[in-house]
Design a protein around this motif. Structure first.
Motif, PDB file in Angstrom:
ATOM      1  N   PRO A 182      47.350  41.623  38.255  1.00  0.00           N
ATOM      2  CA  PRO A 182      46.748  41.035  37.050  1.00  0.00           C
ATOM      3  C   PRO A 182      47.438  39.732  36.639  1.00  0.00           C
ATOM      4  N   ARG A 183      46.633  38.800  36.191  1.00  0.00           N
ATOM      5  CA  ARG A 183      47.056  37.500  35.665  1.00  0.00           C
ATOM      6  C   ARG A 183      47.531  36.523  36.738  1.00  0.00           C
ATOM      7  N   ARG A 184      47.599  36.964  37.992  1.00  0.00           N
ATOM      8  CA  ARG A 184      47.958  36.018  39.046  1.00  0.00           C
ATOM      9  C   ARG A 184      46.704  35.324  39.587  1.00  0.00           C
ATOM     10  N   LYS A 185      46.925  34.243  40.330  1.00  0.00           N
ATOM     11  CA  LYS A 185      45.824  33.499  40.920  1.00  0.00           C
ATOM     12  C   LYS A 185      45.853  33.636  42.442  1.00  0.00           C
ATOM     13  N   SER A 211      40.797  33.500  39.891  1.00  0.00           N
ATOM     14  CA  SER A 211      41.671  34.030  38.856  1.00  0.00           C
ATOM     15  C   SER A 211      40.996  35.260  38.257  1.00  0.00           C
ATOM     16  N   ASP A 212      41.802  36.228  37.840  1.00  0.00           N
ATOM     17  CA  ASP A 212      41.275  37.496  37.320  1.00  0.00           C
ATOM     18  C   ASP A 212      40.363  38.174  38.327  1.00  0.00           C
ATOM     19  N   PRO A 233      50.572  32.224  37.898  1.00  0.00           N
ATOM     20  CA  PRO A 233      49.534  31.598  37.067  1.00  0.00           C
ATOM     21  C   PRO A 233      49.899  30.165  36.639  1.00  0.00           C
TER      22      PRO A 233
END
Length: 233
Positions: A182-185, A211-212, A233
């Motif tokens: 979560p929250r990473r790209k 993303s997401d 991110p």
């Protein structure tokens, strides 16, 4: 969120001896909508003419990965490294507090084709360092092989950055997946061939910016070579 950026939308420079596509703003190419993705700052696809190259120049505070696709690249730097980087090998240079180097194609009749990748480091002013590794086609065939990471797991080159880079070769019914926290790209760059990424068809030079998206799914490859980044991110 998933956005596709087509190959032809990249910046392009033709210097005669060097032809280069820029995925993100670089040198004379500036696009405020494409300044990087997460801590990924540069992907340049370069073709260096026989007998030509980059004279000695400096870098600092950047993790630089060179992924050679065809031919060979001669590297020499202020740390004392004198190396040849053939196709299939990956070079990692941590510029840190400052390093100077040159890069040349010494072949008389062959063009060197490569990707140069810059990733922002976790901290500035680190001691410069160098690493080089080979990853065979068999290691990448039908799967995503880790080739660069902060912890150097699985024999990957060690970068001083919160990022993981995978390479894969996919064809036909072969599929591969990467789970993204979560929250990473994530960033998918198709080097060659054709590939379906989360339901979207990519051709050589295309990219998917994600993303997401908790899962990257790669399928229906046609002689595809792909790089997949897991990014801060």
């Amino acid at each position: 969120m998933l956005n596709i950026r087509k190959s032809g939308e990249r910046g392009y420079a033709d210097h005669g001896w060097l032809k280069s596509f820029h995925s993100f703003s670089f040198a004379g190419y500036y696009d405020p909508q494409h300044m990087g993705w997460g801590n990924l700052r540069v992907i340049n696809e370069d073709w260096i003419a026989p007998g030509m190259g980059f004279g000695t120049h400096g870098h600092r505070d950047m993790e630089i990965i060179t992924y050679v696709l065809a031919g060979s690249l001669a590297h020499q730097d202020s740390m004392g490294n004198i190396e040849s980087i053939p196709a299939g090998e990956v070079q990692r240079m941590s510029a840190g507090a400052g390093v100077r180097h040159s890069e040349f194609n010494h072949a008389k009749d062959a063009t060197t084709h490569l990707l140069q990748i810059w990733i922002e480091p976790n901290a500035n002013g680190l001691a410069p360092s160098y690493e080089q590794a080979r990853f065979s086609d068999e290691q990448k065939r039908g799967q995503l092989r880790l080739i660069a990471s902060e912890d150097g797991a699985q024999g990957a080159v060690t970068i001083h950055a919160d990022a993981r880079l995978h390479a894969g070769l996919l064809d036909g019914v072969q599929t591969a997946q990467l789970t993204v926290a979560p929250r990473r790209k994530a960033y998918v760059h198709l080097v060659r061939g054709e590939l379906v990424v989360n339901g979207h068809t990519l051709l050589a030079g295309d990219a998917a910016l994600m993303s997401d998206e908790p899962l990257v799914t790669l399928r229906d490859g046609k002689d595809a070579e792909v790089l997949v980044f897991d990014l801060r991110p």
